[in-house]
Design a protein around this motif. Structure first.
Motif, mmCIF file in Angstrom:
data_model
loop_
_atom_site.group_PDB
_atom_site.id
_atom_site.type_symbol
_atom_site.label_atom_id
_atom_site.label_comp_id
_atom_site.label_asym_id
_atom_site.label_seq_id
_atom_site.Cartn_x
_atom_site.Cartn_y
_atom_site.Cartn_z
ATOM 1 N N ASP A 653 34.057 26.181 67.299
ATOM 2 C CA ASP A 653 32.786 26.060 66.588
ATOM 3 C C ASP A 653 31.745 26.972 67.224
ATOM 4 O O ASP A 653 31.640 27.023 68.453
ATOM 5 C CB ASP A 653 32.256 24.617 66.651
ATOM 6 N N GLY A 654 30.992 27.656 66.390
ATOM 7 C CA GLY A 654 29.871 28.455 66.868
ATOM 8 C C GLY A 654 28.566 27.870 66.355
ATOM 9 O O GLY A 654 28.425 27.620 65.148
ATOM 10 N N TRP A 655 27.620 27.622 67.263
ATOM 11 C CA TRP A 655 26.344 26.998 66.909
ATOM 12 C C TRP A 655 25.178 27.862 67.387
ATOM 13 O O TRP A 655 25.274 28.570 68.389
ATOM 14 C CB TRP A 655 26.190 25.644 67.604
ATOM 15 N N PHE A 656 24.092 27.781 66.652
ATOM 16 C CA PHE A 656 22.799 28.203 67.189
ATOM 17 C C PHE A 656 21.722 27.376 66.506
ATOM 18 O O PHE A 656 21.678 27.271 65.274
ATOM 19 C CB PHE A 656 22.503 29.685 66.952
ATOM 20 N N ILE A 657 20.874 26.755 67.325
ATOM 21 C CA ILE A 657 19.709 26.052 66.804
ATOM 22 C C ILE A 657 18.489 26.729 67.406
ATOM 23 O O ILE A 657 18.301 26.728 68.629
ATOM 24 C CB ILE A 657 19.723 24.558 67.152
ATOM 25 N N GLY A 658 17.700 27.371 66.557
ATOM 26 C CA GLY A 658 16.527 28.107 67.007
ATOM 27 C C GLY A 658 15.277 27.605 66.313
ATOM 28 O O GLY A 658 15.349 27.036 65.216
ATOM 29 N N TYR A 659 14.120 27.851 66.956
ATOM 30 C CA TYR A 659 12.903 27.277 66.377
ATOM 31 C C TYR A 659 11.656 27.916 66.937
ATOM 32 O O TYR A 659 11.658 28.569 67.988
ATOM 33 C CB TYR A 659 12.867 25.770 66.616
ATOM 34 N N ASN A 660 10.584 27.715 66.178
ATOM 35 C CA ASN A 660 9.221 27.923 66.673
ATOM 36 C C ASN A 660 8.433 26.669 66.301
ATOM 37 O O ASN A 660 9.017 25.722 65.771
ATOM 38 C CB ASN A 660 8.624 29.235 66.127
ATOM 39 N N PRO A 661 7.141 26.593 66.554
ATOM 40 C CA PRO A 661 6.431 25.336 66.267
ATOM 41 C C PRO A 661 6.390 24.940 64.794
ATOM 42 O O PRO A 661 6.074 23.790 64.477
ATOM 43 C CB PRO A 661 5.011 25.612 66.793
ATOM 44 N N LYS A 662 6.723 25.860 63.886
ATOM 45 C CA LYS A 662 6.595 25.565 62.455
ATOM 46 C C LYS A 662 7.930 25.399 61.729
ATOM 47 O O LYS A 662 7.975 24.906 60.616
ATOM 48 C CB LYS A 662 5.795 26.682 61.768
ATOM 49 N N LEU A 663 9.021 25.841 62.346
ATOM 50 C CA LEU A 663 10.312 25.778 61.649
ATOM 51 C C LEU A 663 11.453 25.674 62.655
ATOM 52 O O LEU A 663 11.501 26.419 63.635
ATOM 53 C CB LEU A 663 10.514 27.024 60.783
ATOM 54 N N VAL A 664 12.371 24.726 62.392
ATOM 55 C CA VAL A 664 13.581 24.559 63.202
ATOM 56 C C VAL A 664 14.772 24.840 62.298
ATOM 57 O O VAL A 664 14.887 24.246 61.218
ATOM 58 C CB VAL A 664 13.680 23.141 63.793
ATOM 59 N N VAL A 665 15.647 25.735 62.725
ATOM 60 C CA VAL A 665 16.790 26.141 61.910
ATOM 61 C C VAL A 665 18.082 25.911 62.680
ATOM 62 O O VAL A 665 18.239 26.406 63.806
ATOM 63 C CB VAL A 665 16.702 27.629 61.506
ATOM 64 N N GLY A 666 19.002 25.167 62.102
ATOM 65 C CA GLY A 666 20.307 24.941 62.702
ATOM 66 C C GLY A 666 21.378 25.677 61.931
ATOM 67 O O GLY A 666 21.364 25.687 60.696
ATOM 68 N N VAL A 667 22.311 26.301 62.669
ATOM 69 C CA VAL A 667 23.406 27.048 62.036
ATOM 70 C C VAL A 667 24.717 26.671 62.725
ATOM 71 O O VAL A 667 24.794 26.647 63.963
ATOM 72 C CB VAL A 667 23.211 28.578 62.150
ATOM 73 N N TRP A 668 25.729 26.372 61.926
ATOM 74 C CA TRP A 668 27.093 26.151 62.434
ATOM 75 C C TRP A 668 28.033 27.066 61.680
ATOM 76 O O TRP A 668 27.869 27.275 60.464
ATOM 77 C CB TRP A 668 27.518 24.697 62.226
ATOM 78 N N VAL A 669 29.043 27.608 62.387
ATOM 79 C CA VAL A 669 30.067 28.438 61.751
ATOM 80 C C VAL A 669 31.428 28.078 62.335
ATOM 81 O O VAL A 669 31.559 27.875 63.551
ATOM 82 C CB VAL A 669 29.798 29.948 61.962
ATOM 83 N N GLY A 670 32.427 28.021 61.490
ATOM 84 C CA GLY A 670 33.800 27.773 61.933
ATOM 85 C C GLY A 670 34.709 27.611 60.737
ATOM 86 O O GLY A 670 34.253 27.593 59.586
ATOM 87 N N ALA A 671 35.991 27.500 60.966
ATOM 88 C CA ALA A 671 36.945 27.221 59.893
ATOM 89 C C ALA A 671 37.017 25.716 59.680
ATOM 90 O O ALA A 671 36.772 24.936 60.609
ATOM 91 C CB ALA A 671 38.319 27.779 60.241
ATOM 92 N N ASP A 672 37.363 25.299 58.472
ATOM 93 C CA ASP A 672 37.462 23.859 58.217
ATOM 94 C C ASP A 672 38.543 23.218 59.077
ATOM 95 O O ASP A 672 38.407 22.073 59.505
ATOM 96 C CB ASP A 672 37.734 23.603 56.735
ATOM 97 N N ASN A 673 39.619 23.951 59.315
ATOM 98 C CA ASN A 673 40.661 23.462 60.219
ATOM 99 C C ASN A 673 40.333 23.935 61.634
ATOM 100 O O ASN A 673 40.339 25.136 61.907
ATOM 101 C CB ASN A 673 42.031 23.996 59.787
ATOM 102 N N PRO A 674 40.036 23.027 62.568
ATOM 103 C CA PRO A 674 39.614 23.437 63.917
ATOM 104 C C PRO A 674 40.644 24.268 64.669
ATOM 105 O O PRO A 674 40.299 24.944 65.640
ATOM 106 C CB PRO A 674 39.373 22.099 64.630
ATOM 107 N N ALA A 675 41.903 24.232 64.227
ATOM 108 C CA ALA A 675 42.938 25.002 64.916
ATOM 109 C C ALA A 675 42.885 26.477 64.563
ATOM 110 O O ALA A 675 43.583 27.293 65.165
ATOM 111 C CB ALA A 675 44.318 24.434 64.563
ATOM 112 N N ILE A 676 42.052 26.834 63.598
ATOM 113 C CA ILE A 676 41.931 28.233 63.174
ATOM 114 C C ILE A 676 40.603 28.769 63.692
ATOM 115 O O ILE A 676 39.538 28.277 63.326
ATOM 116 C CB ILE A 676 42.038 28.342 61.647
#
Length: 777
Positions: A653-676
């Motif tokens: 799984d690859g994650w990034f959660i970034g923000y400033n005082p006005k907006l918080v953005v969460g992003v996740w990326v990966g394959a549906d099958n964790p083995a891939i």
């Protein structure tokens, strides 16, 4: 004497006799017709609508979903319609309609006597259902309002008379303009759309009020056969029919010959704009809120005591979504994921994940609906595989659009197993308003929502909760902690390490440990704070998921949804208060009456304001000089941003959660099958997979001046005391560890000092030695 002629009796005139019988037949027939009509009017063949019901004509009206900035996101409907007023319909539509469908509309009272004779002869007497041609717009409106039920030839006559009687009723209740308005709001245009407003938006992406002559003629032409003359499907046929309509407009003086000669040469030009359940902006979001809206309609009643219906009552739903941020989020996701998929395909071009792990594919095959259905039919495993290997033409999702390919079911399964998915969500940290929601790469093909349904291990995005707990407990963020590895014998020899093993020879401040995402330091801080305290801090900040009470929780081994992680980061962005995501703002009925209005829940203090401010400053270092620093040196992101990357075991799984005082953005990326997954951390890290989507979103927002209030927001400056509290280097050499590894005598100060002066060579030397010893062990 001549014989006297026999006197002949005067003959009755054949003509008189014929006329007599014809008259008898006529009056008998007329009497039968009158009786027939009276029986229908009396309801013998089914009740006619009352005047009262005709005054309150109700049609199924689509519910519309809007963004906070009043942009239409989509609709919920049985029949897609959006009524409009007569004054909001272009005169070109009215002229084309009257000229083509009912030239004497403004002269008759619901039934056109000239056409009536033709109808009686062809449709009633000759039972010719294609005879037609006699229905006025008022009669057609009656047909639209009360669809025909003609199961036999006799039904045709009954229906025609009913429509005529209803037409007379309509003409006595409504003005001509009102009848035209009703007609144009009920008539079907194919593709399950009803009414001129929806047709105008579908085929020309404009309001009905501004339709040009040739555009109005196209839509009116569709009324004869809305599929046959669909301008998207059959442009040539549509053009021919359009020109017939315009020639009728010439015939009845709505259009000059010169105008017609110019317009008839124009090609069909449409601007097709289909907003359906699976298209348009925020499709995953609209699918998410649908059950909530259905529940609301089931719990709320109209003035007549009946419940609202989401699909037929024409509600206006206003959400918290910002259409601009949503649009940029979808665009950034599409660009980055298409490019990342190409990297992934190249990465696995020589072999596939199941090449060395056949069970991965075999299990996936057995879990398909196709396999299960064939198994239920009694087929053996071998027989099922034979069928699933048979090739057929099928539409396959690609980033270049759907492609028709000859593939087997197993080929298709392998193709989709290798697709990377994503989730993106953006919240206003001050009130929890959801501003953007992207649940996957394409809702029309993949309905599984990775924002709220998917729960994946969160990796290093959990680490801020450890350090927030430490600050809450009074720990000094400038107390350095060694990154050396520790064997936890009480945890079956668990020995957490770091992505870069050279880092083990260093010791780090809180800021440095977060910036470099040092696992070993985080575990040691957790040990000092206590697992229970870290879990409680995460809970009060927003994590509702039950967390495992083990040290590895600090490294993000818990599986949590993207929306839950993102809302928890809001606690730091807003200065320490927990928020709850909200998404429905207002609900109006079709008449504009306010039925529901959101009351923002009161934020609850979760951590100290100072703790939140210090965490924001430390997480800024992640972006400025840590694992997310590519946002600066590679992507040139200029904004004041804090955040944290996350990469789970084996780059699943690859994650990034970034923000400033006005907006918080969460992003996740990966394959549906964790083995891939990627086999390389350089490719499979959160910094390479998820961070670019965040950066793409913010860079697009930076170009939109209307969003400057968000993009140019900056964190409040720290006080002098707070700055002093964090005034320390990110990292230092861990001389104790160096001595331990090399077997140095602690009293040999001269040699230790020498190593300290030769830092660069030292780190490489110690790192190489550490790797060597690790291999030996």
């Amino acid at each position: 004497m001549p014989r006297k002629k026999k006197e002949q009796k005067p003959k009755k005139s054949f003509l008189k006799t014929a006329l007599k019988y014809l008259s008898l037949l006529f009056f008998a027939g007329l009497g039968l017709v009158i009786v027939f009509v009276m029986l229908i009017k009396a309801g013998f063949f089914g009740a006619l609508p009352s005047d009262e019901s005709l005054k309150n004509i109700q049609n199924n009206i689509a519910t519309e979903v809007y963004s906070a900035d009043k942009v239409l996101l989509g609709r919920f409907f049985v029949q897609e319609r959006n009524p409009t007023k007569y004054e909001n319909i272009s005169p070109n539509v009215i002229n084309a309609l009257v000229a083509t469908e009912d030239a004497r509309f403004f002269d008759h009272k619901g039934v056109d006597p000239r056409s009536l004779v033709r109808v009686i002869l062809r449709t009633v007497i000759m039972q010719d259902r294609s005879g037609g041609g006699g229905s006025t717009l008022s009669q057609q409106l009656a047909k639209n309002l009360f669809p025909r039920d003609m199961n036999s030839k006799f039904d045709i006559a009954v229906t025609k008379v009913k429509e005529a009687l209803i037409a007379f009723q309509l003409e006595s209740i409504y003005t001509k303009e009102e009848i035209l308005e009703l007609y144009l709001n009920t008539v079907p245009f194919g593709e399950n759309i009803y009414g001129i407003e929806m047709a105008s938006k579908r085929f020309f992406n404009k309001k009905a009020a501004v339709l040009k002559i040739e555009e109005a003629a196209v839509l009116v032409g569709m009324l004869k056969a809305n599929h046959t003359y669909n301008p998207r499907l059959f442009p040539d046929k549509s053009k021919g029919r359009r020109n017939v309509v315009m020639s009728q407009m010439v015939k009845y003086d709505y259009l000059s010959e010169a105008e017609y000669n110019t317009l008839k040469e124009l090609p069909i030009e449409i601007d097709y704009n289909k907003i359906s359940h699976s298209s348009g902006l925020a499709t995953y979001f609209r699918d998410f809120i649908k059950p909530e809206l259905i529940k609301w309609t089931e719990e709320n009643t109209k003035e007549d005591g009946t419940n609202y219906n989401l699909f037929t009552d024409g509600l206006k739903i206003y959400t918290t979504i910002d259409s601009r941020i949503q649009k940029y989020a979808e665009a950034a996701m599409t660009r980055i994921m298409a490019n990342l998929q190409r990297q992934f395909d190249d990465h696995w071009s020589r072999q596939k994940p199941w090449s060395t792990n056949p069970d991965l594919l075999n299990t996936a095959i057995k879990n398909t609906d196709h396999y299960k259905s064939l198994k239920k039919k009694g087929l053996s495993h071998e027989e099922i595989l034979k069928k699933m290997k048979a090739k057929n033409l099928m539409d396959i999702f690609t980033w270049d659009g759907l492609k028709e390919k000859e593939m087997s079911s197993i080929d298709s399964l392998q193709h989709y197993m290798m697709l990377l998915q994503t989730g993106v969500v953006a919240l206003d940290p001050s009130n929890g308003h959801i501003k953007a929601w992207v649940g996957g790469i394409d809702f029309s093909q993949f309905q599984y929502d990775h924002v709220i349904r998917a729960k994946r291990q969160v990796g290093s995005t959990f680490k801020p909760f450890v350090y927030a707990a430490a600050l809450e407990q009074g720990m000094n963020p400038c107390d350095y902690t060694s990154a050396s590895r520790t064997v936890y014998k009480n945890l079956e020899g668990w020995t957490p390490g770091n992505a870069d093993k050279d880092e083990n020879v260093m010791k780090y401040s809180f800021t440095g440990a977060l910036a470099k995402s040092i696992n070993t330091v985080t575990i040691k801080v957790l040990e000092e704070v206590g697992v229970d305290n870290v879990i409680e801090t995460a809970r009060v900040m927003g994590i509702d998921e039950k967390l495992p009470e083990v040290p590895s929780v600090a490294l993000g081994t818990a599986s949590i949804s993207l929306i839950e992680m993102t809302k928890t980061y809001c606690t730091m962005a807003n200065g320490g208060s927990r928020i709850q995501p909200v998404y429905l703002s207002k609900i109006y009925d079709k008449k504009g009456k306010l039925l529901f209005e959101l009351e923002d829940p009161e934020p609850k203090r979760a951590i100290k304001q100072t703790t939140a401010q210090l965490m924001n400053e430390m997480l800024k270092s992640v972006v400025n000089e840590g694992t997310a620093s590519s946002a600066r040196w590679k992507y040139k992101l200029p904004n004041d941003i804090a955040g944290k990357t996350g990469t789970t075991q084996s780059n699943t799984d690859g994650w990034f959660i970034g923000y400033n005082p006005k907006l918080v953005v969460g992003v996740w990326v990966g394959a549906d099958n964790p083995a891939i997954r990627f086999r390389s951390t350089a490719l499979g890290s959160g910094g390479n997979m998820a961070l670019p989507i965040f950066v793409g979103l913010f860079n697009d927002m930076n170009k939109d001046a209307s969003l400057n209030g968000i993009t140019k927001s900056r964190f409040p400056a720290l006080s002098a005391d707070q700055l002093a509290y964090l005034d320390c280097e990110l990292e230092k050499e861990d001389k104790n560890f160096i001595q331990k590894v090399l077997g140095l005598d602690k009293k040999d100060k001269a040699k230790v000092k020498e190593f300290g002066e030769e830092k660069k060579g030292l780190l490489k030397k110690i790192g190489d030695l550490f790797k060597k010893k690790e291999k030996e062990n």
